[in-house]
Write an enzyme that holds these catalytic residues in place. Sequence first.
Site, PDB file in Angstrom:
ATOM      1  N   TRP A   1      16.254 -14.246 -12.700  1.00  0.00           N
ATOM      2  CA  TRP A   1      14.868 -14.716 -12.624  1.00  0.00           C
ATOM      3  C   TRP A   1      14.576 -15.194 -14.042  1.00  0.00           C
ATOM      4  O   TRP A   1      14.390 -14.389 -14.944  1.00  0.00           O
ATOM      5  CB  TRP A   1      13.943 -13.582 -12.202  1.00  0.00           C
ATOM      6  CG  TRP A   1      12.484 -13.939 -12.209  1.00  0.00           C
ATOM      7  CD1 TRP A   1      11.596 -13.768 -13.234  1.00  0.00           C
ATOM      8  CD2 TRP A   1      11.732 -14.562 -11.160  1.00  0.00           C
ATOM      9  NE1 TRP A   1      10.357 -14.223 -12.892  1.00  0.00           N
ATOM     10  CE2 TRP A   1      10.395 -14.713 -11.620  1.00  0.00           C
ATOM     11  CE3 TRP A   1      12.034 -14.989  -9.898  1.00  0.00           C
ATOM     12  CZ2 TRP A   1       9.385 -15.269 -10.851  1.00  0.00           C
ATOM     13  CZ3 TRP A   1      11.037 -15.541  -9.113  1.00  0.00           C
ATOM     14  CH2 TRP A   1       9.735 -15.686  -9.591  1.00  0.00           C
TER      15      TRP A   1
ATOM     16  N   GLU B   1     -12.405 -12.437  -5.896  1.00  0.00           N
ATOM     17  CA  GLU B   1     -11.000 -12.059  -5.666  1.00  0.00           C
ATOM     18  C   GLU B   1     -10.920 -10.821  -4.775  1.00  0.00           C
ATOM     19  O   GLU B   1     -10.079 -10.731  -3.887  1.00  0.00           O
ATOM     20  CB  GLU B   1     -10.297 -11.838  -7.006  1.00  0.00           C
ATOM     21  CG  GLU B   1      -8.910 -11.233  -6.944  1.00  0.00           C
ATOM     22  CD  GLU B   1      -7.888 -12.048  -6.151  1.00  0.00           C
ATOM     23  OE1 GLU B   1      -8.212 -13.198  -5.767  1.00  0.00           O
ATOM     24  OE2 GLU B   1      -6.800 -11.514  -5.881  1.00  0.00           O
TER      25      GLU B   1
ATOM     26  N   CYS C   1      15.682  -9.330 -12.843  1.00  0.00           N
ATOM     27  CA  CYS C   1      16.986  -9.849 -12.450  1.00  0.00           C
ATOM     28  C   CYS C   1      17.743  -8.787 -11.656  1.00  0.00           C
ATOM     29  O   CYS C   1      17.485  -7.606 -11.773  1.00  0.00           O
ATOM     30  CB  CYS C   1      17.792 -10.220 -13.689  1.00  0.00           C
ATOM     31  SG  CYS C   1      16.971 -11.475 -14.664  1.00  0.00           S
TER      32      CYS C   1
ATOM     33  N   ARG D   1      14.446  -9.804  -4.397  1.00  0.00           N
ATOM     34  CA  ARG D   1      13.740  -9.768  -5.687  1.00  0.00           C
ATOM     35  C   ARG D   1      13.309 -11.154  -6.140  1.00  0.00           C
ATOM     36  O   ARG D   1      12.554 -11.293  -7.082  1.00  0.00           O
ATOM     37  CB  ARG D   1      14.653  -9.174  -6.767  1.00  0.00           C
ATOM     38  CG  ARG D   1      15.196  -7.791  -6.470  1.00  0.00           C
ATOM     39  CD  ARG D   1      16.357  -7.482  -7.379  1.00  0.00           C
ATOM     40  NE  ARG D   1      15.938  -7.094  -8.684  1.00  0.00           N
ATOM     41  CZ  ARG D   1      15.795  -5.840  -9.095  1.00  0.00           C
ATOM     42  NH1 ARG D   1      16.066  -4.865  -8.260  1.00  0.00           N
ATOM     43  NH2 ARG D   1      15.409  -5.546 -10.302  1.00  0.00           N
TER      44      ARG D   1
ATOM     45  N   ASN E   1      19.516  -8.079 -17.972  1.00  0.00           N
ATOM     46  CA  ASN E   1      18.178  -8.117 -17.400  1.00  0.00           C
ATOM     47  C   ASN E   1      17.228  -7.729 -18.526  1.00  0.00           C
ATOM     48  O   ASN E   1      17.427  -6.715 -19.182  1.00  0.00           O
ATOM     49  CB  ASN E   1      18.064  -7.111 -16.240  1.00  0.00           C
ATOM     50  CG  ASN E   1      16.666  -7.121 -15.633  1.00  0.00           C
ATOM     51  OD1 ASN E   1      15.884  -8.042 -15.870  1.00  0.00           O
ATOM     52  ND2 ASN E   1      16.348  -6.098 -14.881  1.00  0.00           N
ATOM     53  N   GLY E   2      16.221  -8.564 -18.788  1.00  0.00           N
ATOM     54  CA  GLY E   2      15.267  -8.208 -19.842  1.00  0.00           C
ATOM     55  C   GLY E   2      15.046  -9.381 -20.770  1.00  0.00           C
ATOM     56  O   GLY E   2      15.331 -10.522 -20.449  1.00  0.00           O
TER      57      GLY E   2
ATOM     58  N   LYS F   1       3.499 -17.765   1.075  1.00  0.00           N
ATOM     59  CA  LYS F   1       3.439 -17.333  -0.322  1.00  0.00           C
ATOM     60  C   LYS F   1       3.182 -18.529  -1.245  1.00  0.00           C
ATOM     61  O   LYS F   1       2.456 -18.425  -2.210  1.00  0.00           O
ATOM     62  CB  LYS F   1       4.736 -16.643  -0.737  1.00  0.00           C
ATOM     63  CG  LYS F   1       4.747 -16.135  -2.183  1.00  0.00           C
ATOM     64  CD  LYS F   1       3.629 -15.134  -2.438  1.00  0.00           C
ATOM     65  CE  LYS F   1       3.515 -14.722  -3.880  1.00  0.00           C
ATOM     66  NZ  LYS F   1       2.290 -13.920  -4.143  1.00  0.00           N
TER      67      LYS F   1
ATOM     68  N   LYS G   1      -8.915 -10.772  -1.172  1.00  0.00           N
ATOM     69  CA  LYS G   1      -7.891  -9.784  -0.807  1.00  0.00           C
ATOM     70  C   LYS G   1      -8.199  -9.171   0.548  1.00  0.00           C
ATOM     71  O   LYS G   1      -7.319  -9.002   1.392  1.00  0.00           O
ATOM     72  CB  LYS G   1      -7.819  -8.699  -1.892  1.00  0.00           C
ATOM     73  CG  LYS G   1      -7.169  -9.177  -3.180  1.00  0.00           C
ATOM     74  CD  LYS G   1      -5.682  -9.244  -3.036  1.00  0.00           C
ATOM     75  CE  LYS G   1      -4.898 -10.443  -3.476  1.00  0.00           C
ATOM     76  NZ  LYS G   1      -5.347 -11.717  -3.700  1.00  0.00           N
TER      77      LYS G   1
ATOM     78  N   HIS H   1     -31.631 -15.525  -3.618  1.00  0.00           N
ATOM     79  CA  HIS H   1     -31.731 -16.934  -3.192  1.00  0.00           C
ATOM     80  C   HIS H   1     -31.137 -17.135  -1.806  1.00  0.00           C
ATOM     81  O   HIS H   1     -30.793 -18.255  -1.426  1.00  0.00           O
ATOM     82  CB  HIS H   1     -31.022 -17.828  -4.215  1.00  0.00           C
ATOM     83  CG  HIS H   1     -31.604 -17.725  -5.576  1.00  0.00           C
ATOM     84  ND1 HIS H   1     -32.861 -18.202  -5.905  1.00  0.00           N
ATOM     85  CD2 HIS H   1     -31.143 -17.116  -6.687  1.00  0.00           C
ATOM     86  CE1 HIS H   1     -33.132 -17.931  -7.163  1.00  0.00           C
ATOM     87  NE2 HIS H   1     -32.095 -17.280  -7.682  1.00  0.00           N
TER      88      HIS H   1
ATOM     89  N   GLU I   1      -7.682 -11.849   3.383  1.00  0.00           N
ATOM     90  CA  GLU I   1      -6.323 -12.282   3.714  1.00  0.00           C
ATOM     91  C   GLU I   1      -5.433 -11.130   4.148  1.00  0.00           C
ATOM     92  O   GLU I   1      -4.378 -11.345   4.731  1.00  0.00           O
ATOM     93  CB  GLU I   1      -5.691 -13.048   2.553  1.00  0.00           C
ATOM     94  CG  GLU I   1      -5.538 -12.301   1.261  1.00  0.00           C
ATOM     95  CD  GLU I   1      -4.882 -13.168   0.182  1.00  0.00           C
ATOM     96  OE1 GLU I   1      -4.266 -14.182   0.505  1.00  0.00           O
ATOM     97  OE2 GLU I   1      -4.992 -12.805  -0.994  1.00  0.00           O
TER      98      GLU I   1
HETATM   99  C1  AGP Z   1      -3.435 -15.140  -3.264  1.00  0.00           C
HETATM  100  O1  AGP Z   1      -3.589 -13.819  -2.768  1.00  0.00           O
HETATM  101  C2  AGP Z   1      -3.303 -16.135  -2.158  1.00  0.00           C
HETATM  102  N1  AGP Z   1      -2.146 -15.819  -1.397  1.00  0.00           N
HETATM  103  C3  AGP Z   1      -3.404 -17.594  -2.570  1.00  0.00           C
HETATM  104  O2  AGP Z   1      -4.779 -17.808  -2.738  1.00  0.00           O
HETATM  105  C4  AGP Z   1      -2.702 -18.064  -3.871  1.00  0.00           C
HETATM  106  O3  AGP Z   1      -3.326 -17.470  -4.975  1.00  0.00           O
HETATM  107  C5  AGP Z   1      -2.867 -19.589  -3.961  1.00  0.00           C
HETATM  108  O4  AGP Z   1      -2.210 -20.163  -2.860  1.00  0.00           O
HETATM  109  C6  AGP Z   1      -2.290 -20.168  -5.265  1.00  0.00           C
HETATM  110  O5  AGP Z   1      -0.920 -19.928  -5.309  1.00  0.00           O
HETATM  111  P1  AGP Z   1      -0.156 -20.208  -6.704  1.00  0.00           P
HETATM  112  O6  AGP Z   1      -0.744 -19.265  -7.712  1.00  0.00           O
HETATM  113  O7  AGP Z   1       1.294 -19.931  -6.423  1.00  0.00           O
HETATM  114  O8  AGP Z   1      -0.416 -21.644  -7.078  1.00  0.00           O
END
Ligand code: AGP
Length: 624
Positions: free
Chosen positions: A87, A494, A14, A39, A111-112, A619, A498, A517, A501
């Site tokens: 938040w 994962e 927060c 934030r 906050n907390g 995002k 990373k 395979h 992207e």
């Molecule tokens: C994660 O690095 C990506 N930006 C993306 O795959 C993300 O995880 C995916 O869009 C799911 O988002 P969410 O967790 O907000 O549902």
Amino acid sequence: MGIDVACGTFFDVCGIVGYLGDREALDIVISGLKRLEYRGYDSAGVALAADGAIEWRKKQGKIANLVGAIEDDPLPSATIGIGHTRWATHGAPTDANSHPHVARRIAIVHNGIIENHAPLRAELEAAGAEFTSETDSEVAAHLLESAVAGGAGLVDAMRQVVSRLEGAFTLVAIDAQDPDRIVAARRNSPLVVGVGDGEYFLASDVAAFIEHTRDAIELGQDQVVELTRDGVNVTTFDGAPAQTKAFHVDWDLQAAQKQGYDWFMRKEIFEQPHAVADTLLGRLNDNGELVLDEIRISPEELRRINKIVIVACGTAFYAGLVAKYAIEHWTRIPCEVEIASEFRYRDPIIDPMTLVVTISQSGETADTLMAIRHAREQHAKVIAICNTNGATIPRESDAVIYTHAGPEIGVASTKGFTTQLVACYLLGLYLAQVRGMKYGDEIAAVLGELERMPQEIQHLLDNQAPILELAEELKEEPSILFLGRHVGYPVALEGALKLKELAYIHAEGFPAGELKHGPIALVSQDLPMFVVVPPGGRDQLRDKVISNIAEVKARGARTIVLAEAGDEEARKHADHFIELPRISTLLQPLVAIVPLQLFACEVATLRGHDVDQPRNLAKSVTVE
Ligand code: AGP
């Protein structure tokens, strides 16, 4: 009673601003809150002490909503005020749950998490206090009001109150009948003082006041700070003089918001010890049993479940893949993991005995939302694992386990992923507890290892230098592969995501057993290949991965091996060896992913990319 986690809890979600001086407090508090908007928040509010009364406005939604409310119903002039961007952790984002919380002559922002808010609330309500919100924070307002009504000054009242609180908190309070003083207290949650020319500021971070002053005082653990028009006084909770650290802020605003990091993403990677600790907080009751917030599905219903389907996208989907191994091993319930955008088009077999688990950091991902709507039409029960209190997905689910990572600003999810893993482990243990598949001591043993995770992650972060060197060496590579087995396979996926992207490098994760395979045809001289080696002690899982490393090395690959400290067999085949702490197999993803996050962030930085806002990405993907 919460889980005492090694790293200690640290809430920094927060936004808090306080002002005491000779200028209009409202303008300064509102502009300070706007500096903290980065934030992430879901509501905002401000309180002033004017003419012997507390005057406040607070609104759900953006600060613009708050400003509009004030324009519609102006506040009086005042030179003392506090403000807050919330938040949500306890209680959905609503006007009533927004801060400040007011109890007669007292206004507070917080906050907390006040872990023992429930018994305190019951005590206060029994004494006649009238609560207007469902938050833990409001408890502090009533406790303070009760103390000052009993004759205590605001500072003594604050000391009395904080001695009764458990959890993580920064509390800032003003008293309408003492309009020349702001009092605050902090435990496991940040607070800094801004020292101006005859005026003083309080804030969660310096971004809120560096336009007014760059002279600041950092407050330490368990300290009470008193701002008056004559200066600043800091003591311990017991009232003894306290040590403080004065400093000059030489960051610009942007850097201040990132607390000195170059990217929000890097800041969030480094926040993971606290994010994991906070997600573990308060999960045990006084009998040592697991309790999960807002699980509105009865143990009887959970015992009738005969199938689990985890539905998510991207990084959250990979967290679900890890969860599958843990949940099936601990509960013996069949567990499928589905890409949300595929789920409802494959005509899945769902019925009232199916438990659908959705994982989503934002809680707004359209693919995931449509998947759970489909599941609920088939009368399945739905549990959401989410980092955003009150988001659409948890609201449309039967139950929710909130992660407490705090706002994740970087588009690439990092602390979102590790806290999703923690929530998945907690869900698996909870199901095992409810279905009698694990005894309390077995659950406690896993929780005990989870409690070590913050410090294990911190250790990896403290030793990031080899990763940064590796990023320098590999930053121009056109393609990098990632291998893993068992829970190491989702880690490989994962890690590849990373890199894709952030660095826009072709990267792919494979199950190590799949190499022969087909994918092994990709192996060429010096092709960089990350391999996640499982801990020893579980069948031949580890030995097979070691063989896979030997196979690709024999064909010229450049092997970057992530393995347990002391695994000399694995080290033998490594061109680069990344040491992982000794962790049990199912929990290893919590640490194995950290070097891969650091690597991707650094390669992208070296390639000159905008790490926080990678091209083509959003995002939260709120379209299908
Ligand atoms: C994660 O690095 C990506 N930006 C993306 O795959 C993300 O995880 C995916 O869009 C799911 O988002 P969410 O967790 O907000 O549902």
